[in-house]
Design a protein around this motif. Sequence first.
Motif, PDB file in Angstrom:
ATOM      1  N   TYR A 187       0.829  -1.212   0.000  1.00 11.13           N
ATOM      2  CA  TYR A 187       0.000   0.000   0.000  1.00 11.13           C
ATOM      3  C   TYR A 187       0.860   1.257   0.000  1.00 11.13           C
ATOM      4  O   TYR A 187       0.748   2.129  -0.865  1.00 11.13           O
ATOM      5  CB  TYR A 187      -0.920  -0.057   1.220  1.00 11.13           C
ATOM      6  N   GLN A 188       1.758   1.347   0.978  1.00  9.67           N
ATOM      7  CA  GLN A 188       2.608   2.535   1.093  1.00  9.67           C
ATOM      8  C   GLN A 188       3.635   2.598  -0.032  1.00  9.67           C
ATOM      9  O   GLN A 188       3.947   3.681  -0.541  1.00  9.67           O
ATOM     10  CB  GLN A 188       3.304   2.554   2.462  1.00  9.67           C
ATOM     11  N   GLY A 189       4.140   1.439  -0.428  1.00 11.05           N
ATOM     12  CA  GLY A 189       5.112   1.404  -1.519  1.00 11.05           C
ATOM     13  C   GLY A 189       4.511   1.891  -2.825  1.00 11.05           C
ATOM     14  O   GLY A 189       5.153   2.643  -3.574  1.00 11.05           O
ATOM     15  N   ALA A 190       3.257   1.502  -3.092  1.00 14.47           N
ATOM     16  CA  ALA A 190       2.588   1.919  -4.333  1.00 14.47           C
ATOM     17  C   ALA A 190       2.373   3.425  -4.350  1.00 14.47           C
ATOM     18  O   ALA A 190       2.605   4.095  -5.370  1.00 14.47           O
ATOM     19  CB  ALA A 190       1.255   1.191  -4.474  1.00 14.47           C
ATOM     20  N   ILE A 191       1.939   3.996  -3.215  1.00 17.81           N
ATOM     21  CA  ILE A 191       1.724   5.451  -3.137  1.00 17.81           C
ATOM     22  C   ILE A 191       3.042   6.190  -3.341  1.00 17.81           C
ATOM     23  O   ILE A 191       3.103   7.209  -4.039  1.00 17.81           O
ATOM     24  CB  ILE A 191       1.087   5.838  -1.785  1.00 17.81           C
ATOM     25  N   THR A 192       4.104   5.667  -2.733  1.00 18.12           N
ATOM     26  CA  THR A 192       5.427   6.303  -2.870  1.00 18.12           C
ATOM     27  C   THR A 192       5.908   6.295  -4.319  1.00 18.12           C
ATOM     28  O   THR A 192       6.396   7.304  -4.829  1.00 18.12           O
ATOM     29  CB  THR A 192       6.465   5.581  -1.977  1.00 18.12           C
ATOM     30  N   LEU A 193       5.774   5.151  -4.970  1.00 15.91           N
ATOM     31  CA  LEU A 193       6.251   5.019  -6.351  1.00 15.91           C
ATOM     32  C   LEU A 193       5.476   5.905  -7.329  1.00 15.91           C
ATOM     33  O   LEU A 193       6.034   6.430  -8.281  1.00 15.91           O
ATOM     34  CB  LEU A 193       6.160   3.553  -6.793  1.00 15.91           C
ATOM     35  N   PHE A 194       4.176   6.062  -7.066  1.00 17.35           N
ATOM     36  CA  PHE A 194       3.345   6.869  -7.963  1.00 17.35           C
ATOM     37  C   PHE A 194       3.055   8.255  -7.390  1.00 17.35           C
ATOM     38  O   PHE A 194       2.114   8.916  -7.802  1.00 17.35           O
ATOM     39  CB  PHE A 194       2.025   6.146  -8.246  1.00 17.35           C
ATOM     40  N   ALA A 195       3.879   8.670  -6.425  1.00 16.51           N
ATOM     41  CA  ALA A 195       3.650   9.938  -5.722  1.00 16.51           C
ATOM     42  C   ALA A 195       3.583  11.129  -6.663  1.00 16.51           C
ATOM     43  O   ALA A 195       2.774  12.041  -6.471  1.00 16.51           O
ATOM     44  CB  ALA A 195       4.727  10.159  -4.667  1.00 16.51           C
ATOM     45  N   GLY A 196       4.432  11.146  -7.660  1.00 14.30           N
ATOM     46  CA  GLY A 196       4.474  12.280  -8.588  1.00 14.30           C
ATOM     47  C   GLY A 196       3.151  12.507  -9.282  1.00 14.30           C
ATOM     48  O   GLY A 196       2.660  13.637  -9.366  1.00 14.30           O
ATOM     49  N   SER A 197       2.539  11.430  -9.765  1.00 16.55           N
ATOM     50  CA  SER A 197       1.271  11.556 -10.479  1.00 16.55           C
ATOM     51  C   SER A 197       0.083  11.651  -9.537  1.00 16.55           C
ATOM     52  O   SER A 197      -0.966  12.187  -9.898  1.00 16.55           O
ATOM     53  CB  SER A 197       1.083  10.360 -11.419  1.00 16.55           C
ATOM     54  N   LEU A 198       0.244  11.153  -8.308  1.00 15.07           N
ATOM     55  CA  LEU A 198      -0.862  11.155  -7.353  1.00 15.07           C
ATOM     56  C   LEU A 198      -0.945  12.439  -6.535  1.00 15.07           C
ATOM     57  O   LEU A 198      -2.015  12.775  -6.022  1.00 15.07           O
ATOM     58  CB  LEU A 198      -0.728   9.966  -6.381  1.00 15.07           C
ATOM     59  N   SER A 199       0.166  13.156  -6.410  1.00 16.67           N
ATOM     60  CA  SER A 199       0.206  14.311  -5.503  1.00 16.67           C
ATOM     61  C   SER A 199      -0.834  15.363  -5.857  1.00 16.67           C
ATOM     62  O   SER A 199      -1.533  15.877  -4.975  1.00 16.67           O
ATOM     63  CB  SER A 199       1.608  14.936  -5.517  1.00 16.67           C
ATOM     64  N   GLY A 200      -0.960  15.694  -7.137  1.00 18.66           N
ATOM     65  CA  GLY A 200      -1.925  16.715  -7.537  1.00 18.66           C
ATOM     66  C   GLY A 200      -3.349  16.301  -7.263  1.00 18.66           C
ATOM     67  O   GLY A 200      -4.197  17.115  -6.885  1.00 18.66           O
ATOM     68  N   VAL A 201      -3.630  14.997  -7.409  1.00 16.66           N
ATOM     69  CA  VAL A 201      -4.981  14.480  -7.183  1.00 16.66           C
ATOM     70  C   VAL A 201      -5.304  14.421  -5.695  1.00 16.66           C
ATOM     71  O   VAL A 201      -6.408  14.772  -5.265  1.00 16.66           O
ATOM     72  CB  VAL A 201      -5.118  13.062  -7.805  1.00 16.66           C
ATOM     73  N   LEU A 202      -4.321  13.978  -4.903  1.00 14.86           N
ATOM     74  CA  LEU A 202      -4.566  13.765  -3.484  1.00 14.86           C
ATOM     75  C   LEU A 202      -4.477  15.034  -2.645  1.00 14.86           C
ATOM     76  O   LEU A 202      -5.122  15.127  -1.594  1.00 14.86           O
ATOM     77  CB  LEU A 202      -3.576  12.731  -2.930  1.00 14.86           C
ATOM     78  N   ASN A 203      -3.670  16.003  -3.065  1.00 17.69           N
ATOM     79  CA  ASN A 203      -3.476  17.211  -2.265  1.00 17.69           C
ATOM     80  C   ASN A 203      -4.785  17.926  -1.939  1.00 17.69           C
ATOM     81  O   ASN A 203      -4.973  18.451  -0.844  1.00 17.69           O
ATOM     82  CB  ASN A 203      -2.521  18.177  -2.975  1.00 17.69           C
ATOM     83  N   SER A 204      -5.715  17.971  -2.898  1.00 17.98           N
ATOM     84  CA  SER A 204      -6.985  18.677  -2.696  1.00 17.98           C
ATOM     85  C   SER A 204      -7.952  17.894  -1.823  1.00 17.98           C
ATOM     86  O   SER A 204      -8.927  18.447  -1.320  1.00 17.98           O
ATOM     87  CB  SER A 204      -7.643  18.975  -4.051  1.00 17.98           C
ATOM     88  N   SER A 205      -7.678  16.599  -1.646  1.00 21.19           N
ATOM     89  CA  SER A 205      -8.635  15.759  -0.903  1.00 21.19           C
ATOM     90  C   SER A 205      -8.025  15.081   0.314  1.00 21.19           C
ATOM     91  O   SER A 205      -8.696  14.301   0.986  1.00 21.19           O
ATOM     92  CB  SER A 205      -9.206  14.690  -1.845  1.00 21.19           C
ATOM     93  N   ILE A 206      -6.759  15.365   0.610  1.00 22.82           N
ATOM     94  CA  ILE A 206      -6.061  14.670   1.691  1.00 22.82           C
ATOM     95  C   ILE A 206      -6.744  14.854   3.046  1.00 22.82           C
ATOM     96  O   ILE A 206      -6.797  13.940   3.873  1.00 22.82           O
ATOM     97  CB  ILE A 206      -4.574  15.117   1.770  1.00 22.82           C
ATOM     98  N   THR A 207      -7.310  16.055   3.295  1.00 14.76           N
ATOM     99  CA  THR A 207      -7.986  16.314   4.573  1.00 14.76           C
ATOM    100  C   THR A 207      -9.208  15.435   4.725  1.00 14.76           C
ATOM    101  O   THR A 207      -9.458  14.868   5.796  1.00 14.76           O
ATOM    102  CB  THR A 207      -8.413  17.799   4.668  1.00 14.76           C
TER     103      THR A 207
END
Length: 252
Positions: A187-207
Motif C-alpha cells: 500500500y505505502q510502496g505503491a503510493i510512494t512510487l506513484f507519488a508524482g502523479s498522485l500528488s496533484g490528485v490527493l493534495n486537494s482531498s487529503i484532509t
Amino acid sequence: MLFGSFLNAGTILLGSLIGLLLSKFFAKSRRLKKLPDALMKAISLCVIFIGIKGAFDSSNFMVVLISLVVGTTIGSLVKIDTLLKKFGDFIEKKLIRKTKQDEGEDLNKPIISVEGEEPKSISRAFVTTSLTCCVGAMAITGSLNAGITGDQSLLITKSVLDLITAFVYSSAFGIGAAFASIPVLLYQGAITLFAGSLSGVLNSSITEISAVGSIIILGLGLNMLGATKIKVANMLPSVLLPVLLCAIPFFQ
C-alpha cells in the motif's frame, strides 16, 4: 525511495516477533497473564482517540458522509470483510496444519481455548493490524513525502508507532499481526512510487481522506473494545471516494 515503507514493514515484523516471544512468558506468569488484554484495551482507547481527533479535521462534512455511505455500500456488496477473513483463515489453516504435522498431533482434534478464553485468531490479528497500520493520514502523507521530496521522517515515526501496535496485537492475538507487514509494504510502496502523479490528485482531498480514515479507525477501536461489531473492512472503499468527490465543483 522505498526505505520508509520497507522500514515500516520491518518494524511490524519485529514488533510481532517480540510480542509472540513475550506472550509465552506472559502465559506462564500468573501476575502477567492478563497483561496482553490490558495493553489491548489501552491501545484501543488510543485508536479511538486518534479516530475522534482526525474526524474533526474535515472541512467538508458532505464529502465525508457521502464517501462513507457509498463506500460502505460498495464494500458490503463486494464483501471485503469476508474476503480478508477468508485470506486470514487460509493462512491460519496452513500454519496450524503444518504445526500439528511437525508435532505429530491429531489434525482432526479441535483447538480449545485455555481456561475458556477466546482462542487466538490469525485472521482477526491480520485484519485488525492491517487496518490500523494502513488506514490513516500518516500512511498516505508519509508515502507522498517519501516519493515527492524523499523525506522519510513521517514514515520513520509511523514505523515506531506500528512496532508498538504490532507488539500489542501479536501478544494478544498471535502471529497473524506479522502478516500485516505485506499490505503495509504494498500500500505505502505503491503510493510512494506513484507519488508524482498522485500528488496533484490527493493534495486537494487529503484532509477528507484523513477524516474518512479516522472514522474507520474509530470503528475499529470500538470493535477492539468489544463495544461494537462493525464490519470495518467493508468501509475501506470510502477512503478513495473523496478524491472523486473533491474533483466535482459542487464539493469544492
